[in-house]
Design a protein around this motif. Structure first.
Motif, mmCIF file in Angstrom:
data_model
loop_
_atom_site.group_PDB
_atom_site.id
_atom_site.type_symbol
_atom_site.label_atom_id
_atom_site.label_comp_id
_atom_site.label_asym_id
_atom_site.label_seq_id
_atom_site.Cartn_x
_atom_site.Cartn_y
_atom_site.Cartn_z
ATOM 1 N N LEU A 117 0.825 -1.204 0.000
ATOM 2 C CA LEU A 117 0.000 0.000 0.000
ATOM 3 C C LEU A 117 0.862 1.257 0.000
ATOM 4 O O LEU A 117 0.505 2.260 -0.624
ATOM 5 N N HIS A 118 1.982 1.208 0.678
ATOM 6 C CA HIS A 118 2.877 2.365 0.712
ATOM 7 C C HIS A 118 3.390 2.701 -0.687
ATOM 8 O O HIS A 118 3.668 3.870 -0.987
ATOM 9 N N ARG A 119 3.498 1.699 -1.536
ATOM 10 C CA ARG A 119 4.024 1.924 -2.888
ATOM 11 C C ARG A 119 2.996 2.527 -3.845
ATOM 12 O O ARG A 119 3.342 2.878 -4.976
ATOM 13 N N GLN A 120 1.766 2.632 -3.419
ATOM 14 C CA GLN A 120 0.724 3.185 -4.279
ATOM 15 C C GLN A 120 0.800 4.716 -4.269
ATOM 16 O O GLN A 120 0.118 5.391 -3.504
ATOM 17 N N ARG A 121 1.636 5.269 -5.119
ATOM 18 C CA ARG A 121 1.900 6.707 -5.089
ATOM 19 C C ARG A 121 0.665 7.529 -5.422
ATOM 20 O O ARG A 121 0.401 8.558 -4.785
ATOM 21 N N ARG A 122 -0.103 7.097 -6.422
ATOM 22 C CA ARG A 122 -1.272 7.898 -6.798
ATOM 23 C C ARG A 122 -2.322 7.900 -5.690
ATOM 24 O O ARG A 122 -2.979 8.902 -5.453
ATOM 25 N N LEU A 123 -2.468 6.787 -5.018
ATOM 26 C CA LEU A 123 -3.375 6.724 -3.883
ATOM 27 C C LEU A 123 -2.886 7.642 -2.767
ATOM 28 O O LEU A 123 -3.669 8.397 -2.170
ATOM 29 N N PHE A 124 -1.607 7.613 -2.483
ATOM 30 C CA PHE A 124 -1.021 8.468 -1.453
ATOM 31 C C PHE A 124 -1.204 9.944 -1.791
ATOM 32 O O PHE A 124 -1.591 10.763 -0.928
ATOM 33 N N GLU A 125 -0.944 10.304 -3.045
ATOM 34 C CA GLU A 125 -1.068 11.707 -3.452
ATOM 35 C C GLU A 125 -2.519 12.174 -3.407
ATOM 36 O O GLU A 125 -2.800 13.328 -3.046
ATOM 37 N N ALA A 126 -3.450 11.284 -3.763
ATOM 38 C CA ALA A 126 -4.873 11.633 -3.684
ATOM 39 C C ALA A 126 -5.287 11.887 -2.236
ATOM 40 O O ALA A 126 -6.069 12.804 -1.945
ATOM 41 N N LEU A 127 -4.766 11.088 -1.302
ATOM 42 C CA LEU A 127 -5.085 11.299 0.105
ATOM 43 C C LEU A 127 -4.497 12.614 0.611
ATOM 44 O O LEU A 127 -5.146 13.343 1.369
ATOM 45 N N LEU A 128 -3.261 12.924 0.219
ATOM 46 C CA LEU A 128 -2.674 14.205 0.604
ATOM 47 C C LEU A 128 -3.496 15.377 0.072
ATOM 48 O O LEU A 128 -3.746 16.354 0.785
ATOM 49 N N GLU A 129 -3.921 15.261 -1.181
ATOM 50 C CA GLU A 129 -4.703 16.355 -1.767
ATOM 51 C C GLU A 129 -6.067 16.478 -1.110
ATOM 52 O O GLU A 129 -6.593 17.591 -0.945
ATOM 53 N N SER A 130 -6.640 15.361 -0.703
ATOM 54 C CA SER A 130 -7.891 15.408 0.060
ATOM 55 C C SER A 130 -7.682 16.125 1.390
ATOM 56 O O SER A 130 -8.505 16.947 1.809
ATOM 57 N N GLN A 131 -6.577 15.828 2.067
ATOM 58 C CA GLN A 131 -6.284 16.490 3.339
ATOM 59 C C GLN A 131 -6.024 17.973 3.144
ATOM 60 O O GLN A 131 -6.304 18.780 4.030
ATOM 61 N N ARG A 132 -5.457 18.329 2.003
ATOM 62 C CA ARG A 132 -5.230 19.751 1.724
ATOM 63 C C ARG A 132 -6.532 20.473 1.436
ATOM 64 O O ARG A 132 -6.836 21.511 2.021
ATOM 65 N N LEU A 133 -7.322 19.903 0.525
ATOM 66 C CA LEU A 133 -8.510 20.590 0.046
ATOM 67 C C LEU A 133 -9.678 20.499 1.020
ATOM 68 O O LEU A 133 -10.489 21.421 1.129
ATOM 69 N N THR A 183 9.498 18.147 -5.286
ATOM 70 C CA THR A 183 10.733 17.372 -5.159
ATOM 71 C C THR A 183 11.299 17.388 -3.739
ATOM 72 O O THR A 183 11.882 16.401 -3.284
ATOM 73 N N ASP A 184 11.127 18.505 -3.023
ATOM 74 C CA ASP A 184 11.695 18.610 -1.680
ATOM 75 C C ASP A 184 10.670 18.371 -0.583
ATOM 76 O O ASP A 184 10.977 18.510 0.607
ATOM 77 N N GLY A 185 9.436 17.996 -0.970
ATOM 78 C CA GLY A 185 8.401 17.745 0.020
ATOM 79 C C GLY A 185 7.874 18.991 0.695
ATOM 80 O O GLY A 185 7.197 18.914 1.731
ATOM 81 N N HIS A 186 8.147 20.168 0.109
ATOM 82 C CA HIS A 186 7.742 21.428 0.731
ATOM 83 C C HIS A 186 6.228 21.547 0.820
ATOM 84 O O HIS A 186 5.687 21.980 1.843
ATOM 85 N N ALA A 187 5.535 21.150 -0.250
ATOM 86 C CA ALA A 187 4.069 21.262 -0.235
ATOM 87 C C ALA A 187 3.457 20.331 0.814
ATOM 88 O O ALA A 187 2.588 20.729 1.591
ATOM 89 N N ALA A 188 3.933 19.087 0.847
ATOM 90 C CA ALA A 188 3.397 18.141 1.823
ATOM 91 C C ALA A 188 3.672 18.600 3.242
ATOM 92 O O ALA A 188 2.837 18.431 4.142
ATOM 93 N N ALA A 189 4.837 19.223 3.486
ATOM 94 C CA ALA A 189 5.186 19.695 4.822
ATOM 95 C C ALA A 189 4.321 20.874 5.255
ATOM 96 O O ALA A 189 4.277 21.203 6.443
ATOM 97 N N GLY A 190 3.644 21.494 4.297
ATOM 98 C CA GLY A 190 2.792 22.636 4.623
ATOM 99 C C GLY A 190 1.427 22.256 5.140
ATOM 100 O O GLY A 190 0.644 23.126 5.537
ATOM 101 N N LEU A 191 1.095 20.966 5.155
ATOM 102 C CA LEU A 191 -0.218 20.534 5.627
ATOM 103 C C LEU A 191 -0.241 20.507 7.152
ATOM 104 O O LEU A 191 0.671 19.982 7.797
#
Length: 438
Positions: A292-308, A367-375
């Motif tokens: 499950l950790h390797r599912q990048r698109r699933l992970f990114e969708a969850l991050l975007e859900s948490q953002r939005l 690339t540096d995880g800056h956006a994800a770190a902003g959540l």
């Protein structure tokens, strides 16, 4: 220190921004950010609160130590429900409780937790049948509660007492009260206190059984609190279990529901995620946490859900000592507020902020995880969410199993957010129509 006080958002005489805050705190913070920028003040009657809304400023402030920004004074509303545990506990007790919980969330336990999540989700999917409609809010909330009870108290307790636990727990959780005195004899608060007494009567024998049984593997999460050297009394153990269930069923279920809603509203993103999920083993029982950790698109969708659609509307701290942020000095004695729904849409960090765009968290663009770190929805510093990785595992597994099993569509064009100052969940009913995939 910078001697400049943050600018104050204009409000009404005497009450200031209090009425606007109670009506819609996010709209008020959004207006303050538009007028004054990353740091500004609100007047709540005689009290003053400072909002830290910028991304960099929020990450700086939320990581400040307890001696500067304290949690315990502003989370006393948890005590009537769960007792003096976690954020409602004195700081030394909080540290001790957190240390006792940490081993339970270690990655070595993820295989067992994932198996329980898959079992509960499979049971729910079996009840759905080949075609029909479920409620993305109510049904996913019930599923998350079942998973939490099984994990934290063991499958035996879940089978024998799950329905009774849920009924009592919902009465306790409905007793959340931010403004009124905790002992006010209203029907809702009296129901909360009665349910809490009955919950202790229900769970007390279970705790004694765990303490007396050498085979602790049958009791889920609970032995970590009882046999891990923490020596907590029953009241503290039960309070910790209840607050963990509260976090699991409230925040995880709400974020899971918003994630499903957003994916169903954006079929191209759902199709891309579905294509990647197709590479998982055929049977969910064979999945691992690494799969499950390797599912990048699933992970990114969850991050975007948490953002939005962050389910945490506000994070509150008591300012014990003055500190500088964003060129201003936040005075001691004020409250510091963080507002994920506003911070997560700062366009300088999240371009085109109102668009559902999971790719913004891809390795190519972030690339540096800056956006994800902003959540901010999982908190930060010493009070960052302990169960974040567990919640991530649950949401990934449930979404992957749902999309593997069914073609789905929303039965409502634009789901609304439920009213209230608690967790920002979708209003129920939020119908999802489904048909089994051949």
């Amino acid at each position: 220190m910078a001697a400049t006080s943050p600018p104050t958002l204009q409000g009404l005489p005497l009450v200031g921004n209090a009425f606007a805050f109670m009506r819609d705190p996010v709209a008020l913070v959004r207006a303050g950010y538009a007028e004054h920028g990353s740091v500004f003040a609100l007047r709540m009657g005689p009290r003053r609160s400072v909002v830290v809304a910028g991304v960099a400023e929020s990450r700086q402030a939320i990581a400040l130590p307890e001696t500067t920004l304290a949690v315990q004074p502003v989370y006393q509303w948890l005590k009537p429900m769960f007792g003096a545990v976690m954020q409602a506990a004195d700081h030394p007790d909080y540290l001790r409780q957190r240390a006792a919980l940490l081993p339970a969330f270690h990655s070595r336990n993820h295989a067992d937790y994932l198996a329980a999540i898959i079992d509960e989700t499979s049971e729910w999917l079996g009840r759905l049948g080949p075609r029909g409609e479920f409620d993305a809010s109510a049904d996913l909330e019930r599923l998350s509660m079942d998973i939490a009870v099984r994990l934290f108290l063991g499958p035996g307790f879940r089978a024998r007492h799950g329905d009774r636990f849920r009924s009592l727990f919902l009465d306790i959780a409905a007793g959340m009260e931010f403004f009124l005195p905790a002992n006010l004899p209203t029907p809702r608060l009296r129901r909360r206190d009665r349910a809490r007494r009955k919950m202790f009567e229900l769970m007390g024998p279970h705790l004694r059984a765990v303490r007396e049984d050498a085979d602790t593997g049958r009791y889920g999460f609970l032995p970590h609190l009882i046999s891990g050297g923490a020596a907590f009394d029953d009241e503290t153990v039960i309070g910790l279990i209840l607050i963990l269930v509260y976090a699991a069923y409230e925040t995880t279920a709400a974020q899971l529901a918003w994630s499903l809603i957003l994916l169903l509203q954006h079929p191209k993103e759902l199709a891309a995620m579905d294509e990647e999920i197709a590479g998982l083993p055929r049977y969910a029982g064979d999945w691992t946490a690494t799969d499950l950790h390797r599912q990048r698109r699933l992970f990114e969708a969850l991050l975007e859900s948490q953002r939005l659609r962050p389910v945490t509307t506000l994070l509150t701290r008591q300012t014990v000592t003055a500190y500088d942020v964003g060129g201003f000095t936040v005075p001691a004695g004020s409250q510091t507020l963080f507002c994920p729904p506003v911070t997560h849409r700062v366009p300088e960090v999240f371009p085109d902020p109102d668009r559902f765009d999971p790719d913004r968290f891809s390795k190519d663009r972030d690339t540096d995880g800056h956006a994800a770190a902003g959540l901010l929805n999982l908190g930060g510093g010493l009070h960052a969410c302990l169960g974040a990785r567990f919640a991530d595992l649950e949401m990934k597994a449930v979404l992957a199993m749902l999309t593997r099993s069914y073609d789905m569509e929303l039965g409502i064009a634009e789901p609304r957010q439920a009213a209230g100052l608690g967790v920002a969940r979708p209003a129920s009913p939020c119908p999802v129509r489904y048909a089994a995939r051949v």
